[in-house]
Design a protein around this motif. Structure first.
Motif, PDB file in Angstrom:
ATOM      1  N   THR A 106       0.847  -1.192   0.000  1.00 51.48           N
ATOM      2  CA  THR A 106       0.000   0.000   0.000  1.00 51.48           C
ATOM      3  C   THR A 106       0.882   1.242   0.000  1.00 51.48           C
ATOM      4  O   THR A 106       2.020   1.201   0.487  1.00 51.48           O
ATOM      5  N   LYS A 152       0.713   3.994   1.792  1.00 47.98           N
ATOM      6  CA  LYS A 152       1.042   4.503   3.129  1.00 47.98           C
ATOM      7  C   LYS A 152       2.114   3.667   3.809  1.00 47.98           C
ATOM      8  O   LYS A 152       3.043   4.192   4.424  1.00 47.98           O
ATOM      9  N   GLU A 185     -13.612   5.268   0.989  1.00 51.25           N
ATOM     10  CA  GLU A 185     -12.991   5.658   2.251  1.00 51.25           C
ATOM     11  C   GLU A 185     -12.881   4.484   3.223  1.00 51.25           C
ATOM     12  O   GLU A 185     -11.899   4.361   3.961  1.00 51.25           O
ATOM     13  N   GLU A 186     -13.880   3.606   3.202  1.00 54.46           N
ATOM     14  CA  GLU A 186     -13.892   2.485   4.144  1.00 54.46           C
ATOM     15  C   GLU A 186     -13.073   1.288   3.667  1.00 54.46           C
ATOM     16  O   GLU A 186     -12.549   0.525   4.478  1.00 54.46           O
ATOM     17  N   ASN A 187     -12.956   1.134   2.347  1.00 55.03           N
ATOM     18  CA  ASN A 187     -12.303  -0.063   1.823  1.00 55.03           C
ATOM     19  C   ASN A 187     -10.941   0.181   1.180  1.00 55.03           C
ATOM     20  O   ASN A 187     -10.124  -0.751   1.092  1.00 55.03           O
ATOM     21  N   TYR A 188     -10.695   1.411   0.741  1.00 56.02           N
ATOM     22  CA  TYR A 188      -9.445   1.660   0.036  1.00 56.02           C
ATOM     23  C   TYR A 188      -8.620   2.808   0.620  1.00 56.02           C
ATOM     24  O   TYR A 188      -7.495   3.046   0.168  1.00 56.02           O
ATOM     25  N   ASP A 189      -9.176   3.497   1.592  1.00 55.09           N
ATOM     26  CA  ASP A 189      -8.437   4.501   2.344  1.00 55.09           C
ATOM     27  C   ASP A 189      -7.568   5.351   1.431  1.00 55.09           C
ATOM     28  O   ASP A 189      -8.068   5.992   0.510  1.00 55.09           O
ATOM     29  N   GLU A 190      -6.232   5.358   1.633  1.00 51.87           N
ATOM     30  CA  GLU A 190      -5.366   6.254   0.865  1.00 51.87           C
ATOM     31  C   GLU A 190      -5.021   5.703  -0.520  1.00 51.87           C
ATOM     32  O   GLU A 190      -4.353   6.382  -1.305  1.00 51.87           O
TER      33      GLU A 190
END
Length: 272
Positions: A212, A214, A260-265
């Protein structure tokens, strides 16, 4: 008796008229059912399309998702009219296809930013990459531009002032550590993770490797750019009601929450 037969004839005419009206209404309802064919490639693109299917069905639009095998087919299929829209690319990539194919593909609306990053199996920072390291980048001109721009943004290389539409390797004016940039097909980037010293790629291709932005990227791109993954149609259908309904559904609060809930950044919404 004559009056009775006259009355019976009138009733039959009325009933026949009602039957025609019902038949006509059913035909209109049938005509209002629209099938929208949309080409795509991988999650979260395909997941977003699946998510909005019920919303479109409420407007009598059947969304038929066509999952294609590479990053060339979706534009070819759209340009030829085999599909009505596609969802897999950023606008610079679309514009390059238009230039090379005299096509009239048209952006509808941006959906999310795929946070571009540099990944390395053996190194934890750009500073650790050795002299002459091999860095794999996508081989299409728009993504060569994007990759070089990302590296220049972080001071890894220096680029000349842009004279053409896209940066190429010829525009590198300073490359202090003499990195070697290997251009490969977009879909081959994740495979290069084992072979190259570093790979520049989107989260969609990093995710199957368990990476990912981040946690694992040495540097990332962010959202200050024009590379949002965008819903694309053609000039002749971009303003159609069905395409606009699709755009509305794909920029809904439901989709925003899903990202926002499943893939965030890794997939940052490009709409408010």
């Amino acid at each position: 008796m004559k009056k009775f037969y006259l009355f019976l004839a009138v009733v039959m005419l009325v009933l026949a008229g009602c039957g025609q009206t019902n038949e006509s209404t059913e035909q209109v309802e049938e005509q209002e059912q629209i099938t929208l064919k949309v080409g795509s490639l991988i999650p979260p693109m395909t997941e977003i399309l699946e998510l909005v299917k019920p919303t479109l069905a409420e407007d009598n639009i059947t969304l038929e998702m066509i999952v294609l095998g590479d990053n060339v087919q979706p534009n070819e299929a759209l340009a030829s009219g085999e599909i009505d829209a596609n969802f897999f690319q950023h606008v610079p990539y679309m514009e390059e296809f238009n230039r090379n194919n005299e096509a009239s593909l048209t952006p509808v609306t941006p959906i999310y930013f795929a946070n571009y990053g540099v990944y390395a199996k053996e190194y934890d920072s750009m500073d650790q990459l050795p002299e002459g390291a091999v860095v794999a980048i996508a081989n299409d001109v728009s993504n060569i531009d994007r990759s070089l721009s990302l590296l220049a943004q972080h001071g890894v290389i220096t680029l000349k002032e842009k004279e053409d539409v896209y940066y190429t390797q010829n525009d590198i004016s300073e490359n202090p550590k003499n990195y070697q940039f290997e251009e490969v097909d977009l879909l081959m980037l994740s495979r290069m993770y084992d072979d190259a010293d570093a790979v520049v790629m989107t989260p969609a291709y990093a995710a199957p490797l368990g990476l990912t932005p981040k946690s694992d990227a040495l540097v990332t791109e962010g959202v200050e750019n024009n590379f949002a993954i965008t819903l694309v149609a053609r000039e002749d259908n971009v303003n159609s009601e069905a395409i606009q309904k699709l755009a509305e559904a794909m920029t809904s609060e439901e989709v925003k929450t899903f990202l926002e809930e499943n893939y965030d950044e890794t997939a940052i919404p490009a709409f408010e």
